[in-house]
Design an enzyme around this catalytic site. Sequence first.
Site, PDB file in Angstrom:
ATOM      1  N   ASP A   1     -10.203   1.098  -4.360  1.00 62.84           N
ATOM      2  CA  ASP A   1      -9.176   1.074  -3.318  1.00 62.84           C
ATOM      3  C   ASP A   1      -8.367   2.367  -3.421  1.00 62.84           C
ATOM      4  O   ASP A   1      -8.928   3.444  -3.558  1.00 62.84           O
ATOM      5  CB  ASP A   1      -8.323  -0.190  -3.458  1.00 62.84           C
ATOM      6  CG  ASP A   1      -7.681  -0.595  -2.144  1.00 62.84           C
ATOM      7  OD1 ASP A   1      -6.713   0.065  -1.728  1.00 62.84           O
ATOM      8  OD2 ASP A   1      -8.131  -1.584  -1.537  1.00 62.84           O
TER       9      ASP A   1
ATOM     10  N   ASN B   1     -10.087   4.886   1.719  1.00 64.92           N
ATOM     11  CA  ASN B   1      -9.186   4.727   0.570  1.00 64.92           C
ATOM     12  C   ASN B   1      -9.358   5.889  -0.410  1.00 64.92           C
ATOM     13  O   ASN B   1     -10.204   6.764  -0.232  1.00 64.92           O
ATOM     14  CB  ASN B   1      -9.468   3.411  -0.163  1.00 64.92           C
ATOM     15  CG  ASN B   1      -8.588   2.273   0.319  1.00 64.92           C
ATOM     16  OD1 ASN B   1      -7.365   2.428   0.436  1.00 64.92           O
ATOM     17  ND2 ASN B   1      -9.192   1.132   0.613  1.00 64.92           N
TER      18      ASN B   1
ATOM     19  N   GLU C   1       0.840  -1.204   0.000  1.00 68.83           N
ATOM     20  CA  GLU C   1       0.000   0.000   0.000  1.00 68.83           C
ATOM     21  C   GLU C   1       0.873   1.251   0.000  1.00 68.83           C
ATOM     22  O   GLU C   1       2.089   1.187   0.143  1.00 68.83           O
ATOM     23  CB  GLU C   1      -0.903   0.035   1.246  1.00 68.83           C
ATOM     24  CG  GLU C   1      -2.345  -0.394   0.994  1.00 68.83           C
ATOM     25  CD  GLU C   1      -3.134   0.645   0.203  1.00 68.83           C
ATOM     26  OE1 GLU C   1      -2.549   1.649  -0.262  1.00 68.83           O
ATOM     27  OE2 GLU C   1      -4.346   0.438   0.028  1.00 68.83           O
TER      28      GLU C   1
END
Length: 275
Positions: A188, A138, A14
């Site tokens: 996301d 997100n 991430e």
Amino acid sequence: MVKVFDATQCALGEGPLWHPERHSLFWFDILEMRLYGEGSVRQFDEHVSAAGWVDHDTLLIASETQLFSYNLETGAQTHIAPLEADNAVTRSNDGRADPFGGFWIGSMGKQAEKYAGTIHRYYRGAVEVLFEGITVSNAICFTPDRKFALYTDTHSRRVMRVALDAEGWPKDAPEVFIDTRIEGLNPDGAVIDAQGCLWVAQWGASRVARYGSDGVFMGAVSIAAKQASCPAFGGPDLSTLYITSAAVGLDGPDEGKTYFIETQAQGQREHRVIL
């Protein structure tokens, strides 16, 4: 053609960040509590998930309990502000520096507990709550004209857009910008390019989708990993799209790797955080 940038199989890759002064990509494995970049692995003692750059050697990093500055050369850490430090349920997740020197950071439950998350903004020494009741925060990113911020609760399958005032604070109620409920997609992490187009990873769909500034779907970049998690633009002219992914819950040699592709688009230079 999409290629592998780094073959490390992150449990939850991430927060990719192209540092514009170091000309380097940094990214996190949230579940393994690690920061990757420049051929190094930096281990922490709690979840770390997102960062903004402060200067050539310094990042502002979001962890499950705080925002702290991190010196990339010495490893020195300095506490900047608490971040849900009294809430053992949550950890930080997606975040990005805004065009005004601030830093937006979302939280979520460690087990994705419903509505446990919050989106905060760090600005000039203080952390303020922006949006509450979010399950998986997100897609925090900003339009090049500095007029709007975007974000999502992945659980809702809708990307929201909110107008900003002259200091970068939300000034109106958020509105739905992209609704992927019919397609069953899961937005996301995301980034907006210099032309105002949104590039959003779609968890479980093996791709990053591109939408115009009007919210109309324009196409997608497919990767070998199923759980694409977040894109970032980098490279000499900011036309390289990097994409992190997550191996958690999956088997297979392609899961969790970090990918890249040369595009015809150009990203925005990442904004500097002012401490």
